[in-house]
Scaffold this active site. Structure first.
Site, PDB file in Angstrom:
ATOM      1  N   LYS A 162       0.835  -1.211   0.000  1.00 57.59           N
ATOM      2  CA  LYS A 162       0.000   0.000   0.000  1.00 57.59           C
ATOM      3  C   LYS A 162       0.858   1.244   0.000  1.00 57.59           C
ATOM      4  O   LYS A 162       2.044   1.242   0.373  1.00 57.59           O
ATOM      5  CB  LYS A 162      -0.944   0.013   1.208  1.00 57.59           C
TER       6      LYS A 162
ATOM      7  N   ASP B 168      -2.849  -2.049   9.597  1.00 59.24           N
ATOM      8  CA  ASP B 168      -2.923  -2.066   8.139  1.00 59.24           C
ATOM      9  C   ASP B 168      -3.516  -3.356   7.580  1.00 59.24           C
ATOM     10  O   ASP B 168      -3.861  -3.418   6.399  1.00 59.24           O
ATOM     11  CB  ASP B 168      -1.523  -1.885   7.527  1.00 59.24           C
TER      12      ASP B 168
END
Length: 311
Positions: A18, A145
């Site tokens: 990401k 995350d």
């Protein structure tokens, strides 16, 4: 099902890394975590996990940075497998073979991607069949995350970053990532942030309105201008060489440049796939990075790959 058939079973799962298009950091709560407001985008730098039969729960790691990844109790994929086994009452073993591409300790959530991939792989391998919502609840206990790497695409994260709202976006975004061989510790970066900003404001989602509008419009120029990371200066304090990396990418015409997450990876947004390659070449030629990656986003989250042999 024969023993030979069992021995040959394999489930392969791929999960993305990401980039934080925006990361705003507030005060540290009593639980030790900072309140965050962030806009995630999943990008096409992938971790792959293969789940294979084993008598116990174990993990092995392949890839150029495999030696930097723990294979004991600190390994997030192994922790994910143990969590799912305990949650579902499974007592079977599994061997998780991780093939790494996401930089280690680079601010792109490689370990979280491993955890997300492990949850999906073990769920398919053991045939536990949990709904994604339940997997996401388990994921949130492994790291802030991890739920996003299950989801993928684009999302707004609040709380610790684990309370997710999917975001609408149009178009593709093309990135060059400048990678350093020496990673940064996420806790160390947050400690440096605390020292720099002892009284941060609580993040305000109104700050993300312009970025969300740019994403909905599919406007990479506007998105590039709005890239933001409250942790960037803290990462620079710990790794001053980042100043030169950021400057080289900016001088090469990037639409926007930002330290990814807690760093030290530098993310440079290009006008096109070809421009992203040019940005990567500029960082390499200037000698301000140890390696480069190019990728596009958004992409889907952790998914079982075709040809896998799930229950």
């Amino acid at each position: 099902m024969t023993d030979l058939r069992l021995a040959r079973r394999e489930v392969r799962v791929r999960a993305p890394g990401k980039v934080n298009l925006s990361l705003r950091v507030g005060p540290r709560d009593d639980d030790g975590y900072h309140r965050l407001s962030t806009v995630f985008q999943a990008v096409s730098v992938f971790e792959e996990i293969a789940a294979r039969p084993a008598d116990d729960l174990r993990v092995s790691v392949l890839g150029p940075e495999a030696h930097r990844v723990p294979t004991g109790d600190d390994n997030l994929a192994l922790r994910a497998a143990r969590l799912l086994a305990a949650h579902t009452g499974v007592d079977d073993g599994v061997h998780l073979r991780i093939t790494k591409t996401v930089p280690v300790a680079g601010g792109m959530a490689g370990g979280s991607a491993d955890a997300a991939a492990a949850l999906v792989a073990c769920d398919a391998f053991w045939g536990t069949g949990l709904p994604r919502e339940e997997l996401a609840e388990l994921a949130a206990t492994l790291g802030a995350d991890v739920p996003f790497l299950l989801m993928g695409q684009i999302a707004v994260g609040t709380g610790r970053g684990d309370v997710l709202t999917p975001a609408l976006g149009r178009g593709d975004y093309h990135w060059a990532f400048g990678v350093r061989a020496q990673g940064l510790s996420t806790p160390a970066v947050f400690d440096a942030f605390d020292a720099l900003y002892p009284d941060p404001q609580v993040p305000d989602l109104d700050s993300e309105v312009a970025l969300m509008q740019a994403l909905r419009a599919g406007d990479p120029v506007a998105v590039g201008a709005l890239l933001h990371n409250d942790l960037q200066q803290a990462a620079v304090e710990l790794c001053p060489e980042l100043v030169e990396t950021l400057a080289v990418a900016e001088d090469a015409g990037a639409l926007g440049v930002v330290v990814s997450g807690s760093g030290p990876t530098v993310a440079a947004l290009g006008r096109s796939r070809q421009h992203a390659l040019a940005l990567a070449a500029a960082m390499t030629a200037a000698g301000v990075v140890d390696s480069v990656l190019t990728a596009s986003g958004p992409v889907t989250g952790a998914r079982v790959l075709p040809g896998s042999d799930a229950l």
